[in-house]
Structure formats: structure tokens, C-alpha cells
Motif scaffolding. Structure first.
Motif, mmCIF file in Angstrom:
data_model
loop_
_atom_site.group_PDB
_atom_site.id
_atom_site.type_symbol
_atom_site.label_atom_id
_atom_site.label_comp_id
_atom_site.label_asym_id
_atom_site.label_seq_id
_atom_site.Cartn_x
_atom_site.Cartn_y
_atom_site.Cartn_z
ATOM 1 N N SER A 53 0.864 -1.192 0.000
ATOM 2 C CA SER A 53 0.000 0.000 0.000
ATOM 3 C C SER A 53 0.893 1.233 0.000
ATOM 4 C CB SER A 53 -0.901 -0.006 1.225
ATOM 5 O OG SER A 53 -0.122 0.025 2.395
ATOM 6 N N ARG A 54 0.411 2.284 -0.618
ATOM 7 C CA ARG A 54 1.178 3.527 -0.663
ATOM 8 C C ARG A 54 0.211 4.674 -0.875
ATOM 9 N NH1 ARG A 54 1.265 0.330 -4.713
ATOM 10 N NH2 ARG A 54 0.926 0.990 -6.854
ATOM 11 N N VAL A 55 0.708 5.914 -0.642
ATOM 12 C CA VAL A 55 -0.147 7.069 -0.879
ATOM 13 C C VAL A 55 0.295 7.713 -2.188
ATOM 14 C CG1 VAL A 55 -0.892 9.307 0.011
ATOM 15 C CG2 VAL A 55 -0.485 7.412 1.577
ATOM 16 N N GLY A 56 -0.656 7.898 -3.101
ATOM 17 C CA GLY A 56 -0.328 8.477 -4.403
ATOM 18 C C GLY A 56 -0.622 9.964 -4.433
ATOM 19 N N TYR A 57 -0.613 10.548 -5.639
ATOM 20 C CA TYR A 57 -0.964 11.955 -5.806
ATOM 21 C C TYR A 57 -2.333 12.225 -5.181
ATOM 22 C CZ TYR A 57 2.675 12.788 -9.315
ATOM 23 O OH TYR A 57 3.857 12.943 -9.971
ATOM 24 N N GLY A 58 -2.523 13.434 -4.645
ATOM 25 C CA GLY A 58 -3.826 13.790 -4.110
ATOM 26 C C GLY A 58 -4.128 13.045 -2.825
ATOM 27 N N GLU A 59 -3.040 12.535 -2.156
ATOM 28 C CA GLU A 59 -3.194 11.844 -0.873
ATOM 29 C C GLU A 59 -4.138 10.652 -0.970
ATOM 30 O OE1 GLU A 59 -1.757 13.753 2.162
ATOM 31 O OE2 GLU A 59 -0.717 14.466 0.383
ATOM 32 N N ARG A 60 -4.196 10.013 -2.109
ATOM 33 C CA ARG A 60 -5.106 8.872 -2.240
ATOM 34 C C ARG A 60 -4.356 7.579 -1.951
ATOM 35 N NH1 ARG A 60 -9.501 10.611 -6.139
ATOM 36 N NH2 ARG A 60 -8.808 12.576 -6.971
ATOM 37 N N TRP A 61 -5.018 6.680 -1.226
ATOM 38 C CA TRP A 61 -4.410 5.374 -0.948
ATOM 39 C C TRP A 61 -4.465 4.486 -2.183
ATOM 40 C CZ3 TRP A 61 -1.359 3.734 2.742
ATOM 41 C CH2 TRP A 61 -1.356 4.406 3.976
ATOM 42 N N ILE A 62 -3.313 3.881 -2.500
ATOM 43 C CA ILE A 62 -3.275 2.930 -3.618
ATOM 44 C C ILE A 62 -2.818 1.590 -3.055
ATOM 45 C CG2 ILE A 62 -2.231 2.412 -5.867
ATOM 46 C CD1 ILE A 62 -1.745 5.404 -6.202
ATOM 47 N N VAL A 63 -3.570 0.520 -3.344
ATOM 48 C CA VAL A 63 -3.194 -0.797 -2.802
ATOM 49 C C VAL A 63 -3.005 -1.823 -3.922
ATOM 50 C CG1 VAL A 63 -4.325 -0.514 -0.558
ATOM 51 C CG2 VAL A 63 -5.649 -1.388 -2.475
ATOM 52 N N ASP A 64 -2.088 -2.755 -3.680
ATOM 53 C CA ASP A 64 -1.923 -3.896 -4.586
ATOM 54 C C ASP A 64 -2.545 -5.099 -3.896
ATOM 55 O OD1 ASP A 64 -0.549 -2.392 -6.352
ATOM 56 O OD2 ASP A 64 1.444 -3.185 -5.857
ATOM 57 N N LEU A 65 -3.511 -5.742 -4.543
ATOM 58 C CA LEU A 65 -4.169 -6.906 -3.956
ATOM 59 C C LEU A 65 -3.872 -8.120 -4.828
ATOM 60 C CD1 LEU A 65 -7.410 -4.922 -3.350
ATOM 61 C CD2 LEU A 65 -6.005 -5.844 -1.520
ATOM 62 N N GLU A 66 -3.465 -9.206 -4.163
ATOM 63 C CA GLU A 66 -3.064 -10.387 -4.940
ATOM 64 C C GLU A 66 -4.053 -11.529 -4.709
ATOM 65 O OE1 GLU A 66 0.682 -12.083 -3.803
ATOM 66 O OE2 GLU A 66 0.978 -12.948 -5.794
ATOM 67 N N ARG A 67 -4.426 -12.196 -5.788
ATOM 68 C CA ARG A 67 -5.327 -13.344 -5.630
ATOM 69 C C ARG A 67 -4.523 -14.643 -5.713
ATOM 70 N NH1 ARG A 67 -8.367 -14.547 -11.356
ATOM 71 N NH2 ARG A 67 -6.570 -14.228 -12.668
ATOM 72 N N PHE A 68 -5.168 -15.743 -5.300
ATOM 73 C CA PHE A 68 -4.429 -17.008 -5.246
ATOM 74 C C PHE A 68 -4.773 -17.960 -6.382
ATOM 75 C CE2 PHE A 68 -4.801 -15.276 -0.974
ATOM 76 C CZ PHE A 68 -3.467 -15.050 -0.725
ATOM 77 N N ASP A 69 -6.068 -17.946 -6.820
ATOM 78 C CA ASP A 69 -6.410 -18.899 -7.896
ATOM 79 C C ASP A 69 -6.342 -18.204 -9.252
ATOM 80 O OD1 ASP A 69 -8.466 -17.331 -7.205
ATOM 81 O OD2 ASP A 69 -10.019 -18.881 -7.288
ATOM 82 N N SER A 70 -5.151 -18.237 -9.810
ATOM 83 C CA SER A 70 -4.887 -17.436 -11.006
ATOM 84 C C SER A 70 -5.563 -17.962 -12.267
ATOM 85 C CB SER A 70 -3.388 -17.335 -11.224
ATOM 86 O OG SER A 70 -2.855 -18.622 -11.180
ATOM 87 N N LYS A 71 -6.108 -19.159 -12.221
ATOM 88 C CA LYS A 71 -6.682 -19.739 -13.444
ATOM 89 C C LYS A 71 -8.038 -19.114 -13.808
ATOM 90 C CE LYS A 71 -3.741 -22.727 -15.034
ATOM 91 N NZ LYS A 71 -2.795 -21.767 -15.554
ATOM 92 N N GLN A 72 -8.743 -18.605 -12.789
ATOM 93 C CA GLN A 72 -10.100 -18.084 -13.012
ATOM 94 C C GLN A 72 -10.083 -16.864 -13.942
ATOM 95 O OE1 GLN A 72 -12.446 -19.525 -10.413
ATOM 96 N NE2 GLN A 72 -13.840 -19.158 -12.126
ATOM 97 N N SER A 73 -10.858 -16.893 -15.026
ATOM 98 C CA SER A 73 -10.895 -15.706 -15.884
ATOM 99 C C SER A 73 -11.835 -14.668 -15.271
ATOM 100 C CB SER A 73 -11.346 -16.090 -17.281
ATOM 101 O OG SER A 73 -12.549 -16.780 -17.205
ATOM 102 N N HIS A 74 -11.701 -13.420 -15.693
ATOM 103 C CA HIS A 74 -12.459 -12.346 -15.036
ATOM 104 C C HIS A 74 -12.646 -11.168 -15.984
ATOM 105 C CE1 HIS A 74 -8.922 -9.773 -14.646
ATOM 106 N NE2 HIS A 74 -8.254 -10.902 -14.478
#
Ligand SMILES: Nc1ncnc2c1ncn2[C@@H]1O[C@H](COP(=O)(O)OP(=O)(O)OP(=O)(O)O)[C@@H](O)[C@H]1O
Length: 642
Positions: A53-74
Motif C-alpha cells: 500500500s502507498r499514498v499516491g498523488y492527491g493523498e489517495r491510498w493505492i493498494v496492490d491486492l493479490e489473488r491465489f487462484d490465477s486460473k479463473q478468468s475475469h
């Protein structure tokens, strides 16, 4: 033909029908559905874990979220709105959900900009998931714009309504135009038309004819006369492309829109970024911090306290309010200062309703890729216009519409098309294209532009080498490569055709020479009309070890659907048409405008792979097959299989 008021009311009705259909389709997928069903529908990632997680421009929170079952299409994509939830009993209340906008999705990691001041504790505790949200805001803006146009009885909007819809003639006056020698004759005529137009002008740019190039020149010329103009396009990608070019040419541009929907290299042109880089930003940050400190100190006092403490608490909270108000004023000043220095405001059609431009009017509003915007969306920026300049091509990508009935009843007709038909003197078609050799261009020119396109001289040298044909159609009929349906998405794919396409590309690279391609930085586009086939290509190249040589080209290789290639070009293009069935069903391959985009992206070599037995039932593909045969570009797969 209904009068223009009835026509606009019908447009409003069709828009509501589309809104309703979109919502129903979404609800069907979403409501009353378990997490696992939503995952199967491709509209939920669960479980995910917070990676960064980090704070970007405009003091907005930016998060990286990782999933575990990579095979599922979306179906998650950059720019879509999402909601993040916890599935832990204590935190699962819908009120605790946090919303955000996707910056990007890279394999199993989704980067999201959140609309929160602080990250909630539960985000660190596992059992979290991401749901796709329905974006109603765009429909609301489109509805509101159409209603304003219907209501307008006097003023510029009322006049533009009558002119654009053909009740009144558009006016042209001789104006001075700077001759731009870099441009060809038809491009210069288009510039002249734009300058002379008092109400509306249209640059009709078939593929590669320099529509964007000419529009950029027109924007820059208009800035010699006016201080500020508005520039829009239906998609964020098209807006970013214009911003990039304007910035390169030294134009002060302000990119209006949510930073998550803006490409990274354009971020510095957003309001958030410009505020952070402003001379007074340090003072603003200090004021906000002081306000927060006073507020926290003031709130420390508990319920039972005496007169002195009460006074102290009030003083602290008053000070907090004073600092907050001062900060707001300073932010307003900074924004005002940035706006004053801006020459071009750039945003999507819907983004033109952004509060940062509230009440603003512009002498000229430019709209690129206008043939891809719904009429209702196109009226949003026009409400701010004295004069409208549109560029586009109604033979390329149409607007995306979910309701088949609404599309058929007229929703698919764009304002761009209406003006071309109703104001015959207001448009200029560019006819000289610089991208494709004549052979690649020929079919599109014949089928879509009444043979009206010419290839510029430079394209005579657009080849990989003189021996390598620039156009090939490879017929898979009889090969046994059959299409399949992807269960989750119902999208179509053809795994064997994908394998063949990649093998053929590998052999082409070998033939031309790896070093030659790399040294020349010739880029490659792999296009499939279906998302499922795009996924198969990605899996074969990046998740398996079947094509190590192609993986080594990843910097030069783009794999995407047709929509992802609109407005772009590549040296080598391979198109996999996917459909192969005994019933001759070609589904949305019958959208010939979309196919026109795919067939006109290649600069040096175009390879089309498909099953003639399935495709030839449709007149468009029949004509294409005749064209490739007549020009000696037809090959059967049997000639190529070892
Ligand atoms: N007058 C010109 N002389 C030389 N090259 C040109 C000229 N006009 C455009 N080009 C080149 O032609 C190519 C296509 O231009 P551009 O992207 O502006 O076309 P476009 O009409 O917007 O294409 P598309 O319809 O596919 O989006 C670019 O490489 C551009 O630099």
C-alpha cells in the motif's frame, strides 16, 4: 422523420432502455449470487491479500491486492469501479465495504485507488475479496445532458441543437489559416474547414490518414486565437494519447479525470499531480496537518470535564475549523492558478461533467474518435461549446451497446454520423494514408470507402523485406481446429488455431531474422476478436514453455482484443478469427466496422488466420476471400503444416 425534439426524446428513451438492460445484466450476474458463483462469472476475486500500500498523488491510498487462484478468468479492467469487502464475521457488514477504482490488473495483482482517508484494520487480516461495481454515474450524466439539450430553447446550446441535428444550416466564413507544410492537401483542407466553421466541422479520417495528426494541428492553431479549449474523446486511452502528443508539443494541458483511469506517464498532467507540484502545496499540507492535530487534541477531552476544559476544547476545535477553512481557500487558489495556466482541458466525454470545470464555457470543443461515442455522451461536452470540431470514422469502432433492441431502434447512430449526413458541407474526408502498403489497404478502401483511399509514397517501402509478402490469409478449413466456448465467460476460443498462429509467427520471426526485427524495433500485434482467445494467447506465450522465442519478444509484442488496438499501429499484425463451426455461425465477427479496425493496423505485414468454410457465409468475409485470392494472398493451412 420525427422533428428534432421528438428525436431527442426517443434518444432519451433508448438511453434509459440501455441503462436498464445493462443494470439487469449486471444484477443477473451479481445479486443473490454466492461468492463462488460471482467468481465463476468473473466479477469477484476471493480471497485476495494486501500485498503493498502507498499514498499516491492527491493523498489517495493505492493498494496492490493479490489473488491465489490465477486460473479463473475475469472481467476486471483498468478504470472500473470496485468494492472491497471482508468475509470475516466481525467485518462483513456492507457498511464497512470500501470502494475504489482499478488502476491496472496484471495477472494476479490488481492495483486499486481507494476512496478512504485511512486503510481499515480488516484489510490486513485476510478473508478479503473484491467485487465489481455497476457504474451508474455515466448514465446519469448522459441522461442529464440529453434533458438539458431537450430543454434548451435559447442560447448557444439551443442553436447547436438545431444545427447539429440538421434543422438549421451550419455557417462558414473565410478565416485566415496558417499553411502547415507538413500536412498533405486533404489535411490542409480539413484545417481550413475547421477554421472557417462557425458552428461545427468534421474531420472524417479513415485508418492511418492522419486524423489525430490533423486534429492536433487544429487544436494548436486554435490556441493562437483562444486562450483555452476543451479536448475530449470517448475512452480514457484516446484522451491519454492526445494529452501525450499535446504535452510533447509544449501545450499546457490539464488531464481531468480520476488518476486511476489515467495512464502512468500522463499522471503528471492530472489536477492531483499539478496541485502536489504547485509552489504553495507545502503550505497547504502544513495547514491540513495542523487542522488535524487541533482536531485530535480537541477530541481528547472526555465527557465529564469542567468549564476550563470545555473552553479549551472549543478553542482547539475552532482552531481546527479555521485551519481547515484556510486550507480549503488555499486549495481553491492553487486550483484556480493551475486552471489559469491551462491551455487545453482534456477529458473523456463523460468526464466533461467533472466539477473541476463546472460552469466553464469554451470557444471550441474538440472531440476525437467521435464515431465511438453515444449521442447522449457527446452532448455532455457540447453543452460547454461555442463551436464543435469532431474527428472520427464511422466505419471503425461503434459505441458499445448492451441492449440489442435499443441499438436497433436507433441508439447506435452517433451524433458524428448524424452531422455527416445532415450538414453535408461540414465534413472533410482525409484520403491519403501513411500506414499500410496498398495491398493491405485495398480491401478496406474498396469495402468501406468506395475505393476513396490512397496509399502515400512512404508505404511502398513498408515491408519486412522485399521477399516477404505483406498480406497473407491462411485458411484453416478442414484442419479440424474447432472453436470452443469458455464456460465462465461464454466467450469463444480456438486453442489449436491459437497454437498455429503462434507457431507461424515464430517461423516468420526466424525467417526475417531475430536480430533484424529487434534492431529495427519492429513491433508485433496479436489480435483476437474474442477475450477468451486473448487469454489463450497470453497463457501459451507467458504461462507455458511452448513458445520461449516469443516470450523473448515480450517488449515488442502486444496481445489484445480489437478494441484495444483502435487508433494504434504495429509493424506486424496477426489476426486469429477463431470461429470454426459447421453451422457457419460467426457471432460478432459480423460487426464489420470492428473488423475494419483489425484489418487496418499493420504497417509491414498482415496475417489473417480463419476458417473459410465458416466465414464465407457472410458477404463481408466472402468479399475478403475474393480479394485475397485475386491478389495471390491466399494460402491453405495444408501448404504450411509440416
Ligand atoms: N502529412 C503526413 N505526412 C507524413 N506522415 C503522416 C502525415 N499525417 C499522418 N502521418 C503519419 O501517419 C500515421 C497515422 O496517423 P494518425 O495516427 O494521425 O492517423 P489516424 O487517422 O488517427 O489513424 P486511425 O484512424 O487508425 O486512428 C502516423 O504514423 C502519422 O505520423
Amino acid at each position: 422523420m420525427p422533428n428534432i425534439h421528438e428525436e431527442l426524446k426517443i434518444s432519451l428513451k433508448l438511453l434509459k432502455q440501455e441503462w436498464d438492460e445493462d443494470l439487469q445484466q449486471f444484477k443477473k450476474k451479481f445479486l443473490y449470487t454466492s461468492i463462488s458463483d460471482k467468481k465463476n462469472e468473473g466479477i469477484c476475486w476471493y480471497p485476495v491479500q494486501l500485498k503493498k500500500s502507498r499514498v499516491g498523488y492527491g493523498e489517495r491510498w493505492i493498494v496492490d491486492l493479490e489473488r491465489f487462484d490465477s486460473k479463473q478468468s475475469h472481467v476486471f479492467q483498468s478504470g472500473k469501479s470496485v468494492s472491497i469487502f471482508s468475509n470475516q464475521e466481525m467485518h462483513s457488514s456492507p457498511d464497512l465495504r470500501i470502494n475504489g477504482v482499478i488502476n491496472q490488473v496484471k495477472k494476479d495483482i490488481m492495483t486499486v485507488t481507494l476512496q478512504v482517508e485511512e486503510l481499515p484494520e480488516w484489510l490486513h487480516k485476510g478473508k478479503i475479496g473484491i467485487d465489481l461495481l455497476f457504474d451508474e454515474a455515466s448514465y446519469r450524466e448522459m441522461e442529464s445532458a440529453l434533458k438539458s439539450v431537450i430543454k434548451a430553447e435559447k442560447g448557444r446550446l439551443a442553436e447547436l441543437k438545431e444545427i447539429l441535428l440538421g434543422d438549421k444550416s451550419a455557417v462558414f466564413e473565410e478565416e485566415e489559416v496558417l499553411i502547415e507544410n507538413q500536412l498533405n492537401t486533404s489535411q490542409q483542407e480539413a484545417l481550413k474547414l475547421v477554421a472557417n466553421a462557425q458552428d461545427v466541422a468534421i474531420i472524417h479520417g479513415p485508418p492511418g490518414t492522419g486524423k489525430t495528426t490533423t486534429l492536433l494541428e487544429a487544436i494548436q492553431q486554435s490556441l493562437q486565437q483562444y486562450k483555452q479549449v476543451l479536448v475530449c474523446a470517448p475512452s480514457n486511452a484516446a484522451v491519454d494519447l492526445l494529452v501525450e502528443k499535446l504535452y510533447e508539443n509544449g501545450v499546457h494541458t490539464l488531464r481531468i479525470g480520476h488518476p486511476a483511469r489515467v495512464e502512468d506517464h500522463i499522471l503528471s498532467q492530472t489536477l492531483d499531480a499539478k496541485i502536489s507540484l504547485h509552489d504553495s502545496y507545502k503550505d497547504l499540507k502544513k495547514l491540513k496537518k495542523t487542522a488535524e492535530e487541533y482536531r485530535k487534541l480537541g477530541q481528547k477531552y472526555k465527557r465529564n470535564f469542567g468549564h476550563e476544559e470545555r473552553m479549551q476544547r472549543r478553542r482547539l476545535l475552532d482552531d481546527a475549523t479555521r485551519c481547515k477553512v484556510e486550507a480549503e481557500h488555499l486549495e481553491e487558489y492553487i486550483t484556480y492558478d493551475i486552471v489559469q495556466q491551462t491551455q487545453v482541458f482534456a477529458c473523456t466525454l463523460v468526464g466533461a461533467a467533472n466539477s473541476a470545470m463546472k460552469g466553464m464555457k469554451f470557444p471550441v470543443v474538440f472531440i476525437d474518435e467521435a464515431a465511438q461515442g453515444l449521442e447522449a455522451a457527446t452532448w455532455i461536452p457540447i453543452q460547454k461549446a461555442q463551436k464543435v470540431v469532431m474527428a472520427g470514422d464511422h466505419c471503425q469502432l461503434p459505441p458499445t451497446i448492451k441492449s440489442y433492441e435499443a441499438a436497433k431502434a436507433g441508439l447506435r447512430e452517433t451524433l458524428f454520423e448524424k452531422v455527416i449526413k445532415r450538414q453535408v458541407y461540414a465534413s472533410k474526408m482525409l484520403d491519403l494514408q501513411y500506414r499500410m502498403p496498398e495491398l493491405i489497404m485495398g480491401f478496406s478502401s474498396e469495402y468501406f470507402y468506395h475505393h476513396g483511399l490512397k496509399a502515400a509514397e512512404n508505404t511502398n517501402f513498408h515491408y519486412l523485406n522485399p521477399e516477404e509478402p505483406v498480406l497473407e490469409f491462411i485458411d484453416t478449413a478442414g484442419s479440424g481446429y474447432v472453436e470452443q466456448t469458455e464456460e465462465e465467460s461464454l466467450s469463444t476460443f480456438n486453442l489449436e488455431e491459437a497454437r498455429f498462429a503462434l507457431k507461424y509467427l515464430e517461423s516468420l520471426i526466424k525467417r526475417v531474422g531475430v536480430a533484424v526485427i529487434k534492431n529495427s524495433q519492429w513491433n508485433i500485434g496479436l489480435i483476437a476478436p474474442y477475450r477468451a482467445q486473448v487469454r489463450r494467447f497470453n497463457e501459451l506465450v507467458f504461462d507455458s514453455y511452448e513458445f520461449p522465442n516469443l516470450r523473448a519478444f515480450s517488449e515488442l509484442l502486444t496481445i489484445d482484443s480489437i478494441d484495444g488496438f483502435q487508433g494504434q499501429e504495429r509493424d506486424i499484425i496477426v489476426i486469429s478469427l477463431v470461429r470454426s463451426n459447421t453451422q457457419g455461425e460467426i457471432g460478432f465477427l459480423s460487426d464489420t466496422r470492428r473488423m475494419n479496425v483489425a484489418l487496418t493496423r499493420a504497417k509491414r505485414k498482415l496475417i489473417v488466420i480463419g476458417d473459410s468454410a465458416t466465414l464465407s457465409a457472410h458477404p463481408f468475409y466472402n468479399a475478403f476471400l475474393d480479394y485475397v485470392e485475386a491478389n495471390g494472398c491466399y494460402k491453405s493451412i495444408y501448404e504450411l503444416l509440416e
